[in-house]
Design an enzyme around this catalytic site. Structure first.
Site, PDB file in Angstrom:
ATOM      1  N   TYR A 160      53.177  55.870  36.273  1.00 38.87           N
ATOM      2  CA  TYR A 160      53.455  54.647  35.501  1.00 38.87           C
ATOM      3  C   TYR A 160      54.714  54.869  34.650  1.00 38.87           C
ATOM      4  CZ  TYR A 160      53.213  50.842  32.158  1.00 38.87           C
ATOM      5  OH  TYR A 160      53.546  49.757  31.384  1.00 38.87           O
TER       6      TYR A 160
ATOM      7  N   SER B 254      58.952  49.531  28.672  1.00 35.57           N
ATOM      8  CA  SER B 254      57.829  50.051  27.892  1.00 35.57           C
ATOM      9  C   SER B 254      58.339  51.275  27.134  1.00 35.57           C
ATOM     10  CB  SER B 254      56.695  50.468  28.825  1.00 35.57           C
ATOM     11  OG  SER B 254      55.700  51.186  28.111  1.00 35.57           O
TER      12      SER B 254
HETATM   13  N1  LIG Z   1      49.919  46.163  27.483  1.00 29.42           N
HETATM   14  C1  LIG Z   1      50.732  47.130  27.101  1.00 29.42           C
HETATM   15  O1  LIG Z   1      50.355  47.989  26.268  1.00 29.42           O
HETATM   16  C2  LIG Z   1      52.142  47.187  27.627  1.00 29.42           C
HETATM   17  C3  LIG Z   1      53.067  48.008  26.944  1.00 29.42           C
HETATM   18  C4  LIG Z   1      54.363  48.088  27.411  1.00 29.42           C
HETATM   19  C5  LIG Z   1      54.748  47.373  28.532  1.00 29.42           C
HETATM   20  N2  LIG Z   1      53.847  46.600  29.199  1.00 29.42           N
HETATM   21  C6  LIG Z   1      54.309  45.878  30.395  1.00 29.42           C
HETATM   22  O2  LIG Z   1      54.186  44.486  30.161  1.00 29.42           O
HETATM   23  C7  LIG Z   1      54.057  43.807  31.405  1.00 29.42           C
HETATM   24  C8  LIG Z   1      52.896  42.837  31.325  1.00 29.42           C
HETATM   25  O3  LIG Z   1      51.693  43.562  31.153  1.00 29.42           O
HETATM   26  P1  LIG Z   1      50.466  43.049  30.279  1.00 29.42           P
HETATM   27  O4  LIG Z   1      50.190  44.077  29.267  1.00 29.42           O
HETATM   28  O5  LIG Z   1      50.673  41.649  29.851  1.00 29.42           O
HETATM   29  O6  LIG Z   1      49.283  43.166  31.365  1.00 29.42           O
HETATM   30  P2  LIG Z   1      48.265  42.084  31.998  1.00 29.42           P
HETATM   31  O7  LIG Z   1      47.601  41.324  30.910  1.00 29.42           O
HETATM   32  O8  LIG Z   1      47.431  42.873  32.945  1.00 29.42           O
HETATM   33  O9  LIG Z   1      49.250  41.110  32.796  1.00 29.42           O
HETATM   34  C9  LIG Z   1      49.951  41.568  33.940  1.00 29.42           C
HETATM   35  C10 LIG Z   1      50.546  40.384  34.671  1.00 29.42           C
HETATM   36  O10 LIG Z   1      51.274  40.880  35.812  1.00 29.42           O
HETATM   37  C11 LIG Z   1      50.884  40.128  36.937  1.00 29.42           C
HETATM   38  N3  LIG Z   1      51.026  40.893  38.180  1.00 29.42           N
HETATM   39  C12 LIG Z   1      50.522  42.126  38.454  1.00 29.42           C
HETATM   40  N4  LIG Z   1      50.806  42.457  39.731  1.00 29.42           N
HETATM   41  C13 LIG Z   1      51.497  41.407  40.255  1.00 29.42           C
HETATM   42  C14 LIG Z   1      52.050  41.138  41.531  1.00 29.42           C
HETATM   43  N5  LIG Z   1      51.964  42.027  42.544  1.00 29.42           N
HETATM   44  N6  LIG Z   1      52.691  39.959  41.739  1.00 29.42           N
HETATM   45  C15 LIG Z   1      52.787  39.055  40.734  1.00 29.42           C
HETATM   46  N7  LIG Z   1      52.276  39.242  39.504  1.00 29.42           N
HETATM   47  C16 LIG Z   1      51.632  40.407  39.272  1.00 29.42           C
HETATM   48  C17 LIG Z   1      49.431  39.726  36.667  1.00 29.42           C
HETATM   49  O11 LIG Z   1      49.122  38.527  37.379  1.00 29.42           O
HETATM   50  P3  LIG Z   1      48.197  38.394  38.690  1.00 29.42           P
HETATM   51  O12 LIG Z   1      47.191  39.513  38.635  1.00 29.42           O
HETATM   52  O13 LIG Z   1      47.611  37.020  38.561  1.00 29.42           O
HETATM   53  O14 LIG Z   1      49.154  38.517  39.827  1.00 29.42           O
HETATM   54  C18 LIG Z   1      49.490  39.431  35.182  1.00 29.42           C
HETATM   55  O15 LIG Z   1      49.919  38.102  34.960  1.00 29.42           O
HETATM   56  C19 LIG Z   1      53.896  44.891  32.463  1.00 29.42           C
HETATM   57  O16 LIG Z   1      55.145  45.100  33.108  1.00 29.42           O
HETATM   58  C20 LIG Z   1      53.503  46.122  31.658  1.00 29.42           C
HETATM   59  O17 LIG Z   1      53.877  47.311  32.311  1.00 29.42           O
HETATM   60  C21 LIG Z   1      52.550  46.482  28.753  1.00 29.42           C
END
Ligand SMILES: NC(=O)c1ccc[n+]([C@@H]2O[C@H](COP(=O)([O-])OP(=O)(O)OC[C@H]3O[C@@H](n4cnc5c(N)ncnc54)[C@H](OP(=O)(O)O)[C@@H]3O)[C@@H](O)[C@H]2O)c1
Length: 248
Positions: free
Chosen positions: A147, A134
């Site tokens: 975070y 990120s």
């Molecule tokens: N959105 C942003 O602005 C942003 C920016 C930079 C980086 N990121 C990173 O991108 C990645 C994906 O995030 P997103 O934005 O797509 O969020 P999201 O829509 O909330 O998706 C998060 C995913 O992670 C899974 N997850 C969470 N805890 C887990 C666990 N203990 N075991 C297995 N799976 C787990 C969730 O699935 P379940 O709940 O079904 O397990 C879900 O599929 C993360 O690493 C986040 O830090 C996001």
């Protein structure tokens, strides 16, 4: 396109957001995709949409479960994406339970997945590992504290992998997006949709498909090219602290 034909790809956190979009993009390129997350019904629905994907119900914080699901297999591509943020308050008023959740998922969960997938790639002499870092792994912002610390750790782990597995034919890439509109903020604010939508108010965030596109580009380069680091900002976001809203 079939640039990933006959490749077996694991995507963790495939039940939502960036992970689901990445699974779709990789499948479009012909990869056989393994979808991992905790919410199995979501994964089943996506598998049905994709046609032939495999579903693995998995909590990445559970080391034994990760080992039993992944250690005996060899993936061509692993996207270590599962992660979350909890809360946006000052560090000195933080909640240790939330710190555990973020560190156990974003750092230890990522390590468990790597430990159980990278050895088979090294033995095979090829493979792609993509970490979801990120911009929070490059800049801290108010309230981001733990975070941001977990994403700085992801960046350090990416650099460590490159050194420790150098010369083994495996490529390591960290993809570091700014604001992406997913369920991330809803999870961060524990289901408070109002608060979550305010995060993206008046600006155009990245879409999950934008990040999936960058990942697909990185893993479809010729074998001698390791893209390494991709930082992807919304045009309206100048830094983790500067977001231009309601532009004329
Ligand atoms: N959105 C942003 O602005 C942003 C920016 C930079 C980086 N990121 C990173 O991108 C990645 C994906 O995030 P997103 O934005 O797509 O969020 P999201 O829509 O909330 O998706 C998060 C995913 O992670 C899974 N997850 C969470 N805890 C887990 C666990 N203990 N075991 C297995 N799976 C787990 C969730 O699935 P379940 O709940 O079904 O397990 C879900 O599929 C993360 O690493 C986040 O830090 C996001």
């Amino acid at each position: 396109m079939t640039r990933l034909k006959e490749k077996l790809a694991l995507v963790t956190g495939a039940s939502a957001g960036i992970g689901a979009a990445t699974a779709r993009a990789l499948a479009r390129e012909g990869a056989q995709v393994v979808l991992a997350a905790r919410r199995q019904e979501r994964l089943q629905a996506l598998a049905q949409e994709l046609g032939s994907a495999e579903v693995v119900a998995l909590d990445v914080r559970d080391e034994a479960a990760v080992a039993s699901a992944l250690a005996q297999r060899r993936f061509d591509l692993v996207v270590v994406n599962a992660g979350l943020g909890r809360g946006l308050g000052p560090l000195h008023a933080g909640h240790p339970g939330e710190w555990d959740e973020m560190i156990d998922t974003n750092v230890k969960g990522l390590l468990f997945v790597l430990r159980n997938t990278v050895p088979a790639m090294i033995e095979h002499g090829a493979g792609d590992v993509v970490l979801l870092g990120s911009v929070a792994g490059r800049q801290v912002y108010p309230g981001g504290n733990v975070y941001c610390a977990t994403k700085h750790a992801v960046r350090a782990i990416y650099e460590a992998l490159r050194l420790d597995a150098a010369g083994k034919g495996v490529r390591f890439t960290t993809v570091d997006p700014g604001m992406v509109e997913t369920e991330f903020s809803t999870v961060r604010f524990r289901g408070d949709e109002q608060k979550a939508s305010e995060v993206y108010a008046g600006m155009t965030p990245l879409a999950p498909a934008d990040v999936a596109d960058a990942i697909t580009w990185a893993v479809t380069r010729p074998a001698h090219v390791n893209v390494g680091e991709i930082v992807l900002w919304p045009t309206d976001q100048a830094s983790t602290r500067d977001v231009k809203r309601d532009r004329e």
